[in-house]
Motif scaffolding. Structure first.
Motif, PDB file in Angstrom:
ATOM      1  N   GLN A  61      41.323 -31.908  36.856  1.00  0.00           N
ATOM      2  CA  GLN A  61      41.150 -32.991  37.630  1.00  0.00           C
ATOM      3  C   GLN A  61      40.832 -34.260  36.799  1.00  0.00           C
ATOM      4  N   GLY A  62      40.137 -34.039  35.661  1.00  0.00           N
ATOM      5  CA  GLY A  62      39.717 -35.333  35.122  1.00  0.00           C
ATOM      6  C   GLY A  62      38.398 -35.863  35.325  1.00  0.00           C
ATOM      7  N   TYR A  63      37.756 -35.175  36.423  1.00  0.00           N
ATOM      8  CA  TYR A  63      36.518 -35.766  36.905  1.00  0.00           C
ATOM      9  C   TYR A  63      35.768 -34.325  37.536  1.00  0.00           C
ATOM     10  N   VAL A  64      34.334 -34.936  37.593  1.00  0.00           N
ATOM     11  CA  VAL A  64      33.610 -33.734  38.484  1.00  0.00           C
ATOM     12  C   VAL A  64      32.469 -34.556  39.112  1.00  0.00           C
ATOM     13  N   THR A  65      32.130 -34.271  40.400  1.00  0.00           N
ATOM     14  CA  THR A  65      31.136 -35.150  41.153  1.00  0.00           C
ATOM     15  C   THR A  65      29.711 -34.289  41.160  1.00  0.00           C
ATOM     16  N   ILE A  66      28.666 -34.920  41.087  1.00  0.00           N
ATOM     17  CA  ILE A  66      27.332 -34.092  41.272  1.00  0.00           C
ATOM     18  C   ILE A  66      27.291 -33.353  42.471  1.00  0.00           C
ATOM     19  N   GLU A  67      28.015 -33.598  43.628  1.00  0.00           N
ATOM     20  CA  GLU A  67      28.049 -32.774  44.750  1.00  0.00           C
ATOM     21  C   GLU A  67      28.730 -31.448  44.326  1.00  0.00           C
ATOM     22  N   THR A  68      29.621 -31.440  43.472  1.00  0.00           N
ATOM     23  CA  THR A  68      30.404 -30.326  43.113  1.00  0.00           C
ATOM     24  C   THR A  68      29.388 -29.522  42.497  1.00  0.00           C
ATOM     25  N   CYS A  69      28.674 -30.194  41.540  1.00  0.00           N
ATOM     26  CA  CYS A  69      27.734 -29.544  40.825  1.00  0.00           C
ATOM     27  C   CYS A  69      26.689 -28.705  41.443  1.00  0.00           C
ATOM     28  N   ARG A  70      26.167 -29.465  42.420  1.00  0.00           N
ATOM     29  CA  ARG A  70      25.190 -28.849  43.317  1.00  0.00           C
ATOM     30  C   ARG A  70      25.645 -27.936  44.164  1.00  0.00           C
ATOM     31  N   SER A  71      26.932 -27.883  44.564  1.00  0.00           N
ATOM     32  CA  SER A  71      27.503 -26.863  45.224  1.00  0.00           C
ATOM     33  C   SER A  71      27.596 -25.428  44.473  1.00  0.00           C
ATOM     34  N   ILE A  72      27.617 -25.508  43.151  1.00  0.00           N
ATOM     35  CA  ILE A  72      27.933 -24.293  42.421  1.00  0.00           C
ATOM     36  C   ILE A  72      26.665 -24.107  41.476  1.00  0.00           C
ATOM     37  N   GLY A  73      25.317 -24.685  42.236  1.00  0.00           N
ATOM     38  CA  GLY A  73      24.339 -24.354  41.461  1.00  0.00           C
ATOM     39  C   GLY A  73      23.771 -24.915  40.208  1.00  0.00           C
ATOM     40  N   ILE A  74      24.533 -26.049  39.777  1.00  0.00           N
ATOM     41  CA  ILE A  74      24.306 -26.626  38.573  1.00  0.00           C
ATOM     42  C   ILE A  74      23.402 -27.900  38.849  1.00  0.00           C
ATOM     43  N   GLY A  75      22.201 -27.889  38.249  1.00  0.00           N
ATOM     44  CA  GLY A  75      21.297 -28.873  38.830  1.00  0.00           C
ATOM     45  C   GLY A  75      21.529 -30.099  37.899  1.00  0.00           C
ATOM     46  N   SER A  76      21.695 -30.144  36.554  1.00  0.00           N
ATOM     47  CA  SER A  76      21.883 -31.407  35.607  1.00  0.00           C
ATOM     48  C   SER A  76      23.404 -31.418  35.464  1.00  0.00           C
ATOM     49  N   MET A  77      24.097 -32.217  36.187  1.00  0.00           N
ATOM     50  CA  MET A  77      25.424 -32.312  35.903  1.00  0.00           C
ATOM     51  C   MET A  77      25.708 -33.218  34.258  1.00  0.00           C
ATOM     52  N   SER A  78      24.982 -34.168  34.068  1.00  0.00           N
ATOM     53  CA  SER A  78      25.235 -34.753  32.676  1.00  0.00           C
ATOM     54  C   SER A  78      24.987 -33.897  31.549  1.00  0.00           C
ATOM     55  N   ASP A  79      24.050 -32.824  31.758  1.00  0.00           N
ATOM     56  CA  ASP A  79      23.797 -31.915  30.408  1.00  0.00           C
ATOM     57  C   ASP A  79      24.817 -31.217  30.400  1.00  0.00           C
ATOM     58  N   HIS A  80      25.521 -30.435  31.372  1.00  0.00           N
ATOM     59  CA  HIS A  80      26.609 -29.676  31.429  1.00  0.00           C
ATOM     60  C   HIS A  80      27.837 -30.398  30.823  1.00  0.00           C
TER      61      HIS A  80
END
Length: 832
Positions: A277-296
């Motif tokens: 998609q060329g993007y990812v949101t913080i809500e998506t990260c939280r839904s899959i258990g990833i706390g820090s979007m920026s680091d990943h």
């Protein structure tokens, strides 16, 4: 009650003293001293430094009693109560306590005395002798026993004494001290290893984040704090592939285990979504258990643009936006950012503002503004804002000024008429009263301005969605504490229009109208205002562009329907187009040329049949000056002829096309005659074969009009572009919808519905007597791609067409269903 040991010691003491030997004098210890041999003050203080201690049979040396105390403890097996020991030594309990404390202070041996409060005194040897009993109890308990159970049930000692004396002693021999459930346990290495294997097996089977308490609830004998300790150690040593996450004050209650396989899957999912998609949101990260979007994201995609709530790929999201915005800037238009920014990102307004300010604006310059409202994002170019200011607002301000000035003028006149004559004279000599001097000029209504903007930029209606908010007469000012959330168009108007210059322009226009009203001595037609009445030339010029656009749009529709293999239908539709659209356009410019050459009503006559395609039927306005009706069902069919004298022979009447060449100077008459000839012989009296031939041709007519309009009427033919097409079709749909809403005639309902659906599905403007026939049939043919009329709607249209044709009694319910289809804004989502 004395213990058995104390009784035995008491018996021994009695025998030693001769209590069981009649009057025999007991043997005297060498340590016993008579009272006469010592100074009484030497022992009265009971001080530890005192050399002698009083007993029931006399006095004894302190070192003797200390030696006896150790002997008594050893004889008792290393454990004796303080009372029993005091009785055995024949001293008071205080002496025993003080002596024990002194011994403990100076004793460095392994067999060190332990004093348990005011109760027991024990030797270190006692704890070593009891170790087999402790190990037996530990073995019977399965390798793990609580210190409190060991103290209360086995050793009969306080728990802290047991823990203090056995923790190091047992730890050196394969026993560990563990804290579980708030209690201290002795656990063997074998038990700990078995538990670790059980815990390892349980956590190796976990594939998703799981709270520790969830696992321990499945194993009733497990303690959460102990499990946390074991799992943390296993994770650190990479025996278990995972990590322990802790939250809150109690890590054992709030800690959860995240297996590495889950993180790998989530990372893969995140990377796949970002790559796709060329993007990812913080809500998506939280839904899959990833706390820090920026680091990943930064770790996997170093070039990503990272904001607070989303991260995106510049090449895929931002770079395609730049040329679109540049086009909007160059065309003085706008850009609907919904078409270029993924919908999930539109919820993060602050991040989008940062994106525009920090990334987009440096590339395109500060050439526009961004409007946010109701999940919509619009980019308005500065050129568009200037066009609105220069072209749309002046007539609106002028109209508003006329209406507002009249109201103020009437109000002021009424106030002045209520003032007595005497006061009027005095009032004229002094400054006007402050109340009558304050005028509330106001500004043009927001709803009116917004509707004018929509008419100029019809594509904005797709963004607004509905004009319901405009019909509620919205206000310019937003009440404090409320959000400007009544639609993107109103937000646009507030941002780029409602400024001090707009308010000042409204005021100046009203003041100019008030001045005109004061100087005017006539009361007729005040609404015309200070502007001059438009001349016929101006009126013709204003309507000419719409006439050109209408002709081209219907020609476009004819081309579409000509794709039908049915030659008869094509011929039928082209003939109707020539007799109506082409002839109407020719009659408009012909009448104007006759007016320009002072031949109006003298030589030629144009009669109209089968309807009128102009809005204004007022005879005081010439037909060639009237605005065209964009929503007419059937066009009128002009017929050009020459005016006949009453005495003239009908068989020898003048023909219009040769007459045009004769009465109009230069090439004007010839060009007009050729234009009519391309309409076909049905459009004028006795076609002149020399000039044009009998059969008309739509393509030739259109090309001829484009090439010669400038020489005929002084105005170039207005070519249709995307913007003008959208404006025309927007206004047309609005007129058609209004007509359909206000009619109940079955034939009109059918025709208007076909016209609206054809515009919605095919983007074509159609009209004429063949709407229920060839046009409907062609509309219902499924295209190879794109939209198509839903089958239930098609069936309704066909059924109503048959009933209108064959029966006078049409099903009213059927008419209403077709009407609802025609009024639907999206027929693909319409429910019948």
């Amino acid at each position: 009650e004395l213990s058995e040991v104390a009784v035995m010691q008491l018996m021994q003491l009695a025998i030693t003293r001769g209590y069981f030997h009649g009057n025999a004098t007991p043997q005297r210890e060498i340590t016993e001293i008579s009272a006469e041999e010592i100074d009484v003050h030497e022992y009265s203080s009971q001080d530890l430094d005192c050399a002698v201690v009083p007993t029931s049979f006399g006095y004894a040396k302190r070192d003797f009693l200390e030696k006896r105390l150790m002997e008594e403890l050893i004889d008792a097996g290393g454990r004796l109560s303080q009372e029993d020991l005091a009785f055995a030594l024949d001293v008071n309990k205080l002496f025993v306590q003080q002596t024990i404390l002194k011994i403990i202070k100076n004793d460095e041996s392994e067999n060190k005395i332990v004093m348990v409060g005011d109760d027991y005194i024990m030797l270190g040897e006692y704890f070593r002798e009891m170790e087999p009993a402790v190990r037996l109890a530990l073995s019977d308990a399965g390798g793990c026993i609580s210190v409190s159970h060991l103290a209360n049930q086995v050793l009969l000692l306080p728990s802290d004494i047991v823990l203090e004396n056995y923790s190091k002693q047992l730890t050196d021999k394969g026993v560990k001290v563990e804290l579980m459930g708030g209690m201290t346990f002795f656990c063997t290495d074998e038990w700990a290893e078995q538990e670790k294997l059980k815990i390892q097996g349980a956590f190796e089977a976990i594939l998703e984040p799981t709270f520790l308490e969830t696992v321990t609830h499945l194993h009733s004998d497990w303690d959460t704090s102990y499990v946390l300790k074991v799992v943390r150690d296993l994770c650190q040593n990479r025996v278990i592939k995972g990590t322990i996450k802790e939250s809150g004050e109690s890590s054992s209650k709030n800690g959860f285990f995240v297996p590495d396989i889950y993180l790998c899957l989530q990372r893969e999912s995140l990377e796949e979504q970002y790559s796709t998609q060329g993007y990812v949101t913080i809500e998506t990260c939280r839904s899959i258990g990833i706390g820090s979007m920026s680091d990943h994201v930064r770790e996997s995609f170093p070039s990503a643009q990272i904001f607070d709530n989303f991260a995106l790929d510049s090449e895929r999201i931002i770079n395609p936006i730049i040329p679109v915005l540049q086009d909007a800037i160059s065309e003085n238009s706008f850009c609907d950012m919904r078409m270029h920014i993924p919908e999930p990102l539109l919820h993060f307004e602050s991040d989008l503002i940062a994106l525009m300010d920090n990334i987009v604006t440096p590339q395109i310059g500060k050439e526009g503004e961004v409007i946010f409202s109701q999940g919509e994002m619009l980019y308005i170019s500065c050129g568009m804002a200037k066009n609105i200011q220069r072209k749309i607002l002046p007539p609106l301000i002028e109209d508003y000024a006329k209406i507002r000035a009249e109201k103020l003028f009437v109000l002021k006149s009424k106030l002045e008429s209520d003032v007595p004559e005497g006061k009027k004279e005095r009032k004229s000599k002094r400054k006007k009263d402050s109340k009558t001097n304050v005028i509330n000029y106001g500004v043009a209504p927001l709803g009116t301005v917004a509707r004018a903007v929509l008419e100029a930029y019809p594509d904005l209606m797709d963004i607004q969605g509905s004009d319901d908010d405009l019909n509620k007469e919205p206000v310019w000012e937003i009440v404090e504490g409320e959000n400007d959330n009544d639609g993107p168009i109103l937000s646009l108007c507030r941002r780029i229009i409602y400024k001090s210059s707009f308010i000042k322009s409204c005021k100046q226009a009203i003041e100019a109208e008030l001045d005109r009203l004061r100087l005017s001595t006539s009361t007729c037609n005040r609404k015309v205002g200070a502007a001059k009445m438009k001349s016929r030339e101006g009126m013709f010029e204003d309507t000419f562009a719409a006439a050109c656009h209408q002709l081209q749009l219907h020609a476009k529709a004819l081309s579409f329907f000509s794709a039908d293999e049915d030659h008869d239908n094509h011929k039928l539709l082209q003939n109707d187009f020539l007799r109506s659209n082409c002839a109407s356009f020719a009659s408009r410019i012909t009448e104007y040329c006759l007016f320009e050459n002072d031949l109006e009503g003298d030589v030629f006559e144009i009669t109209y049949k089968e309807g009128d395609h102009t809005k204004n039927n007022d005879d005081s306005v010439p037909r060639y000056c009237r605005p065209i009706e964009q929503s007419c069902e059937t066009f009128s069919k002009p017929y050009l002829s020459c005016i006949m004298n009453t005495d003239a022979d009908p068989n020898n009447r003048a023909l219009p096309l040769p007459t045009l060449r004769q009465v109009l100077s230069g090439s004007l008459g010839v060009t007009l005659a050729r234009l009519w000839s391309h309409c076909g012989e049905d459009c004028y009296d006795n076609a002149d074969v020399i000039i044009g031939g009998k059969a008309g041709n739509a393509d030739i007519f259109l090309d001829f009009a484009k090439d010669n309009c400038l020489s005929i009427c002084g105005l170039p033919f207005k070519l249709l572009d995307k913007k003008s097409e959208k404006q025309f079709m927007f206004a047309r749909r609005k007129e058609l919808t209004g007509k359909l809403e206000n009619t109940e005639n079955p034939a009109s309902v059918l025709n208007l519905s076909i016209m609206l659906l054809c515009q919605q599905i095919r983007g074509l403007a159609v009209a004429g007597p063949h709407l229920p026939g060839p046009i409907l049939n062609r509309l219902l043919i499924d295209p190879p791609s794109g939209k198509k009329v839903p089958t239930p709607v098609a069936e309704l249209l066909v059924q109503l067409s048959k009933e209108v044709k064959d029966s006078d009694d049409v099903n009213e319910d059927l008419v209403q269903k077709v009407k609802s289809c025609g009024l639907s804004r999206d027929i693909l989502k319409h429910e019948i």
